[in-house]
Scaffold this motif. Structure first.
Motif, PDB file in Angstrom:
ATOM      1  N   THR A  73       0.771  -1.088   0.247  1.00 21.82           N
ATOM      2  CA  THR A  73       0.199  -0.082  -0.078  1.00 21.82           C
ATOM      3  C   THR A  73       0.875   1.337  -0.072  1.00 21.82           C
ATOM      4  OG1 THR A  73      -1.656  -1.238   1.326  1.00 21.82           O
ATOM      5  CG2 THR A  73      -1.902   1.267   1.225  1.00 21.82           C
ATOM      6  N   TRP A  74       0.647   2.167  -0.812  1.00 20.34           N
ATOM      7  CA  TRP A  74       1.319   3.527  -0.948  1.00 20.34           C
ATOM      8  C   TRP A  74       0.872   4.145   0.308  1.00 20.34           C
ATOM      9  CZ3 TRP A  74       2.868   5.522  -5.953  1.00 20.34           C
ATOM     10  CH2 TRP A  74       3.106   7.068  -6.057  1.00 20.34           C
ATOM     11  N   GLY A  75       1.965   4.505   1.052  1.00 18.51           N
ATOM     12  CA  GLY A  75       1.743   5.083   2.439  1.00 18.51           C
ATOM     13  C   GLY A  75       2.122   6.692   2.170  1.00 18.51           C
ATOM     14  N   ALA A  76       3.264   7.151   1.921  1.00 16.10           N
ATOM     15  CA  ALA A  76       3.647   8.331   1.784  1.00 16.10           C
ATOM     16  C   ALA A  76       4.867   8.434   0.623  1.00 16.10           C
ATOM     17  CB  ALA A  76       3.962   9.247   2.936  1.00 16.10           C
ATOM     18  N   SER A  77       4.959   9.726   0.246  1.00 16.05           N
ATOM     19  CA  SER A  77       6.119   9.767  -0.982  1.00 16.05           C
ATOM     20  C   SER A  77       6.698  11.144  -0.698  1.00 16.05           C
ATOM     21  CB  SER A  77       5.602   9.380  -2.173  1.00 16.05           C
ATOM     22  OG  SER A  77       4.641  10.324  -2.580  1.00 16.05           O
ATOM     23  N   ASN A  78       7.754  11.166  -1.660  1.00 17.05           N
ATOM     24  CA  ASN A  78       8.716  12.509  -1.681  1.00 17.05           C
ATOM     25  C   ASN A  78       9.593  12.364  -2.969  1.00 17.05           C
ATOM     26  OD1 ASN A  78       9.517  15.076  -1.058  1.00 17.05           O
ATOM     27  ND2 ASN A  78      10.705  14.594   0.846  1.00 17.05           N
ATOM     28  N   THR A  79       9.656  13.701  -3.467  1.00  9.73           N
ATOM     29  CA  THR A  79      10.562  13.736  -4.512  1.00  9.73           C
ATOM     30  C   THR A  79      11.965  14.339  -4.377  1.00  9.73           C
ATOM     31  OG1 THR A  79       9.700  15.900  -5.262  1.00  9.73           O
ATOM     32  CG2 THR A  79       8.448  13.755  -6.263  1.00  9.73           C
TER      33      THR A  79
END
Length: 165
Positions: A73-79
């Motif tokens: 499951t996609w929880g959090a992201s950052n670039t």
């Protein structure tokens, strides 16, 4: 000059990134590393924050911290915004992976069965341990113990024998 640019792009396309799961928020504390991970491959390491280090110049990626076991499951992201590293804070992540920016999220939301277990355990004091030879059940048990250690003195004997740094 065009051939030099072509060579640089070939070198960059052959590179991979190291992904880390940290025991503490802010990409700090003890860590577990999946070395040389390709895009859309899950690093099955749990932690309070995750990072990607060694991102080649010119790469623009999104690092995803996943929840729900592995990279389900996609929880959090950052670039990375063109930087050589990126950190994702908050929550408890059960895996991490990256993708190249500009792709549709739906194309990458399912990482698939490509997974890698961490191969290096690092302590905040700079000690490192090679986990690459361990069986999966042994790795899971020792990794949990190692991520909770605060110094080399707290590391169980089973892990001390794997010390490389």
């Amino acid at each position: 000059m065009k051939s030099f640019a072509t060579i640089l792009s070939l070198v960059a396309s052959a590179s991979a990134i190291d992904l880390y799961a940290y025991s503490n928020y802010g990409c700090s504390g003890n860590w577990a590393r999946c070395t040389n991970l390709n895009p859309n491959v899950c690093c099955q390491a749990s932690g309070s924050s995750v990072s990607a280090l060694g991102i080649p110049i010119g790469w623009h990626i999104t690092l995803i911290g996943s929840t729900g076991g592995g990279c389900n499951t996609w929880g959090a992201s950052n670039t990375n915004n063109g930087q050589s590293n990126v950190c994702v804070n908050g929550g408890y992540y059960t895996g991490e992976w990256y993708r190249f920016n500009g792709r549709k999220r739906a194309e990458d939301s399912a990482v698939g069965s490509d997974c890698q277990k961490p191969d290096i355990l690092g302590l905040a004091d700079g000690s490192e341990f090679d986990l690459s030879t361990l069986a999966e059940d042994e790795l899971d048990a020792l990794l949990e113990l190692g991520l909770n250690a605060t110094t080399i003195a707290d590391v169980p004997a089973e892990i001390k024998s794997l010390q490389i740094k």
